[in-house]
Design an enzyme around this catalytic site. Sequence first.
Site, PDB file in Angstrom:
ATOM      1  N   CYS A  11      13.775  10.569   5.965  1.00 25.25           N
ATOM      2  CA  CYS A  11      14.077  10.200   7.479  1.00 25.25           C
ATOM      3  C   CYS A  11      15.431  10.256   7.868  1.00 25.25           C
ATOM      4  O   CYS A  11      15.671  10.574   8.929  1.00 25.25           O
ATOM      5  CB  CYS A  11      13.363   9.025   7.461  1.00 25.25           C
ATOM      6  SG  CYS A  11      14.181   7.990   5.975  1.00 25.25           S
ATOM      7  N   GLU A  53      11.033   0.770   9.462  1.00 20.87           N
ATOM      8  CA  GLU A  53      11.899   2.022   9.374  1.00 20.87           C
ATOM      9  C   GLU A  53      11.136   3.365   9.337  1.00 20.87           C
ATOM     10  O   GLU A  53      10.435   3.446   8.838  1.00 20.87           O
ATOM     11  CB  GLU A  53      12.380   1.861   7.693  1.00 20.87           C
ATOM     12  CG  GLU A  53      13.649   2.573   7.688  1.00 20.87           C
ATOM     13  CD  GLU A  53      13.631   4.054   7.169  1.00 20.87           C
ATOM     14  OE1 GLU A  53      13.592   4.686   8.154  1.00 20.87           O
ATOM     15  OE2 GLU A  53      13.459   4.352   6.108  1.00 20.87           O
ATOM     16  N   LYS A  58       0.914  -1.161  -0.062  1.00 23.19           N
ATOM     17  CA  LYS A  58       0.021  -0.019  -0.050  1.00 23.19           C
ATOM     18  C   LYS A  58       0.952   1.258   0.036  1.00 23.19           C
ATOM     19  O   LYS A  58       1.848   1.582   0.902  1.00 23.19           O
ATOM     20  CB  LYS A  58      -0.933   0.083   1.077  1.00 23.19           C
ATOM     21  CG  LYS A  58      -1.860   1.210   1.099  1.00 23.19           C
ATOM     22  CD  LYS A  58      -2.658   1.459   2.500  1.00 23.19           C
ATOM     23  CE  LYS A  58      -2.059   2.477   3.347  1.00 23.19           C
ATOM     24  NZ  LYS A  58      -1.586   3.902   2.806  1.00 23.19           N
ATOM     25  N   GLU A  82      11.331  15.076  15.243  1.00 25.78           N
ATOM     26  CA  GLU A  82      11.488  14.954  13.560  1.00 25.78           C
ATOM     27  C   GLU A  82      10.346  16.100  13.078  1.00 25.78           C
ATOM     28  O   GLU A  82       9.448  16.049  13.425  1.00 25.78           O
ATOM     29  CB  GLU A  82      11.220  13.869  13.175  1.00 25.78           C
ATOM     30  CG  GLU A  82      11.393  13.645  11.595  1.00 25.78           C
ATOM     31  CD  GLU A  82      10.915  12.200  11.020  1.00 25.78           C
ATOM     32  OE1 GLU A  82      10.115  11.548  11.428  1.00 25.78           O
ATOM     33  OE2 GLU A  82      11.931  11.736  10.156  1.00 25.78           O
TER      34      GLU A  82
HETATM   35  P1  NAI Z   1       2.143   7.853   8.465  1.00 21.44           P
HETATM   36  O1  NAI Z   1       3.157   6.949   9.247  1.00 21.44           O
HETATM   37  O2  NAI Z   1       1.060   8.026   9.272  1.00 21.44           O
HETATM   38  O3  NAI Z   1       2.271   7.354   7.112  1.00 21.44           O
HETATM   39  C1  NAI Z   1       3.105   6.278   6.540  1.00 21.44           C
HETATM   40  C2  NAI Z   1       2.241   5.027   5.869  1.00 21.44           C
HETATM   41  O4  NAI Z   1       1.387   4.311   6.937  1.00 21.44           O
HETATM   42  C3  NAI Z   1       1.246   5.579   4.978  1.00 21.44           C
HETATM   43  O5  NAI Z   1       1.083   4.902   3.917  1.00 21.44           O
HETATM   44  C4  NAI Z   1      -0.159   5.526   5.923  1.00 21.44           C
HETATM   45  O6  NAI Z   1      -1.316   5.409   5.060  1.00 21.44           O
HETATM   46  C5  NAI Z   1       0.113   4.268   6.864  1.00 21.44           C
HETATM   47  N1  NAI Z   1      -0.595   4.295   7.989  1.00 21.44           N
HETATM   48  C6  NAI Z   1      -1.070   5.178   8.571  1.00 21.44           C
HETATM   49  N2  NAI Z   1      -1.681   4.770   9.837  1.00 21.44           N
HETATM   50  C7  NAI Z   1      -1.611   3.377   9.833  1.00 21.44           C
HETATM   51  C8  NAI Z   1      -1.909   2.238  10.704  1.00 21.44           C
HETATM   52  N3  NAI Z   1      -2.537   2.663  11.945  1.00 21.44           N
HETATM   53  N4  NAI Z   1      -1.414   0.955  10.443  1.00 21.44           N
HETATM   54  C9  NAI Z   1      -0.908   0.725   9.228  1.00 21.44           C
HETATM   55  N5  NAI Z   1      -0.636   1.735   8.295  1.00 21.44           N
HETATM   56  C10 NAI Z   1      -0.726   3.089   8.870  1.00 21.44           C
HETATM   57  O7  NAI Z   1       2.984   9.158   8.429  1.00 21.44           O
HETATM   58  P2  NAI Z   1       2.259  10.531   8.296  1.00 21.44           P
HETATM   59  O8  NAI Z   1       1.220  10.867   9.025  1.00 21.44           O
HETATM   60  O9  NAI Z   1       2.139  10.591   6.920  1.00 21.44           O
HETATM   61  O10 NAI Z   1       3.531  11.599   8.410  1.00 21.44           O
HETATM   62  C11 NAI Z   1       3.787  11.988   9.653  1.00 21.44           C
HETATM   63  C12 NAI Z   1       5.240  12.087  10.288  1.00 21.44           C
HETATM   64  O11 NAI Z   1       6.065  10.939  10.281  1.00 21.44           O
HETATM   65  C13 NAI Z   1       5.995  13.106   9.241  1.00 21.44           C
HETATM   66  O12 NAI Z   1       5.814  14.483   9.573  1.00 21.44           O
HETATM   67  C14 NAI Z   1       7.310  12.464   9.521  1.00 21.44           C
HETATM   68  O13 NAI Z   1       7.890  13.046  10.637  1.00 21.44           O
HETATM   69  C15 NAI Z   1       7.003  10.893   9.883  1.00 21.44           C
HETATM   70  N6  NAI Z   1       7.431  10.137   8.590  1.00 21.44           N
HETATM   71  C16 NAI Z   1       8.302   9.399   8.521  1.00 21.44           C
HETATM   72  C17 NAI Z   1       8.832   8.709   7.368  1.00 21.44           C
HETATM   73  C18 NAI Z   1       9.994   7.920   7.083  1.00 21.44           C
HETATM   74  O14 NAI Z   1      10.621   7.841   5.856  1.00 21.44           O
HETATM   75  N7  NAI Z   1      10.654   7.517   8.121  1.00 21.44           N
HETATM   76  C19 NAI Z   1       7.956   8.876   6.038  1.00 21.44           C
HETATM   77  C20 NAI Z   1       6.856   9.601   6.592  1.00 21.44           C
HETATM   78  C21 NAI Z   1       6.450  10.181   7.481  1.00 21.44           C
END
Ligand code: NAI
Length: 486
Positions: A300, A266, A192, A397
């Site tokens: 990240c 990650e 996804k 972050e």
């Molecule tokens: P998120 O962690 O909510 O989203 C990442 C993925 O997880 C998306 O595909 C989302 O649909 C999915 N997701 C959301 N809730 C879930 C759940 N309960 N179970 C399974 N999958 C789920 O990140 P978001 O809200 O887009 O970004 C928030 C913060 O997270 C950013 O400001 C940043 O600090 C951090 N982030 C870090 C990333 C990295 O590469 N380590 C990438 C994206 C965000």
Amino acid sequence: MSSLNFNTNWQYAEAPENQDHIELKEQYELFIGGEFVKPTGKKPVYFDTINPANNKKLASIAEASTADVDKAVKSARNAYDKYWSKMPAKDRGKYIYRIARMLQERAREFAVIESLDGGKAIRESKSVDIPLAAAHFFYYAGWADKLDYAYPNRKPKPLGVAGQIIPWNFPLLMAAWKIAPALATGNTIVIKPAETTSLTALKLAELIQEADLPPGVVNIITGAGATGAAIVNHPDVDKIAFTGSTSVGKIIQRAVAGTNKKVTLELGGKAANIIFEDATIDQAVEGIINGIYFNQGHVCCAGSRLFVQESVQEKVIRKLKDRMETLIVGDPLDKNTDIGAINSREQLDTIQNYIKIGKKEGADFYESSCPLPKKGNWCRPTLFTNTSQSHRIVQEEIFGPVLTVQSFRTLDEVIDKANNTYYGLSAGVWTDKGSKIFKLTSKLKAGVIWANTYNKFDPTSPFGGYKESGFGREGGLHGLSAYLKF
Ligand code: NAI
Ligand code: MG
């Protein structure tokens, strides 16, 4: 000496990337069992994906319900039992090579769509995201029939069905990081993309269909957190690979506790980028710029905490500000653009909120003076000086073009400061002395450490973190183990 003002006399002519060859559908369905299918139920739900550079709608995207997730997992299980686990490894490799070659052939189209949907500068989609995605498929294709050499006498076996959830910062590249090793090791997939950046994953679904992979080997389904949670909680998924926020990472870890699911997470980062007085300063300044402003800071492993040795602090900051002035923020499809659009309104709010917090905490704020387009989500390159370890902007972050600066005197002091964080994904060090590099790389608690460079990636080298940055490695030989049992 006052700093040179580079920007005012320089104007670049617009150089927009041609979009004529891009074909986007009005509506995208779910890719399950080798077909594009509507979500189940009487009233299928669709959501909009928008272009963050102008906030205009690009397409409607299907939202997968729990029933659709179940369908996708069944299709992956069926493909595993019927085709993929029975196929000779060298034939699996051929399919992965085919995906790699097709991706290379269509690199321009993928690059433009990545920039349209996610906001990143076309120069980066073209020179980083898409070529690296293809490189991952090439690299792991080569391993498919050599697993017995990778793990002599250990008889590696696939896990079964892998559930993969990816973020919006490197949409196609994260899909490649997850799909390529899973296929090479003989697993089938339900993946996804993030809800703001589904388009290149759906284009990849079209490519996989054309590549004629057996139906159900790769299922690509779209939706937001609830769809992701349904994948995590599905009882017939053997492995979860997640990249995203630390908060969701924790939810996932709780959800799989006590099950047989293997997990790699990650998560976030707050990397230290450390400049010693003996570094080549101009080169280091480029490294700082690349470390934090690259991809709007949606990285990240971004070098978001800068540590500069006191004796060169003034010089580094002066050069850094001069260089920041030359950065062009604007149309992601313009080849001159350095910093594209912030991926979503929500993320822009988050970044702006942190900038407010930083000012309130008493740090000194600086931003470049470049003009911003009227519509869309934009943020100038910014930095905070006069910050301290306890500031939230130094600890949390931000995931945007916001750099915090601190000074240090000794090597031991900077090691302490750099390690004083919940995260441990990456770090950078700039010095002329190999001995300092060795000392730092052994003492810094970070999964990836760059020396005299920053944000460089290669499919052969593993990537992953410590502490709240998650666990498990992706890339290289390590990336294979995450999809195997012995
Ligand atoms: P998120 O962690 O909510 O989203 C990442 C993925 O997880 C998306 O595909 C989302 O649909 C999915 N997701 C959301 N809730 C879930 C759940 N309960 N179970 C399974 N999958 C789920 O990140 P978001 O809200 O887009 O970004 C928030 C913060 O997270 C950013 O400001 C940043 O600090 C951090 N982030 C870090 C990333 C990295 O590469 N380590 C990438 C994206 C965000
Ligand atoms: Mg979008």
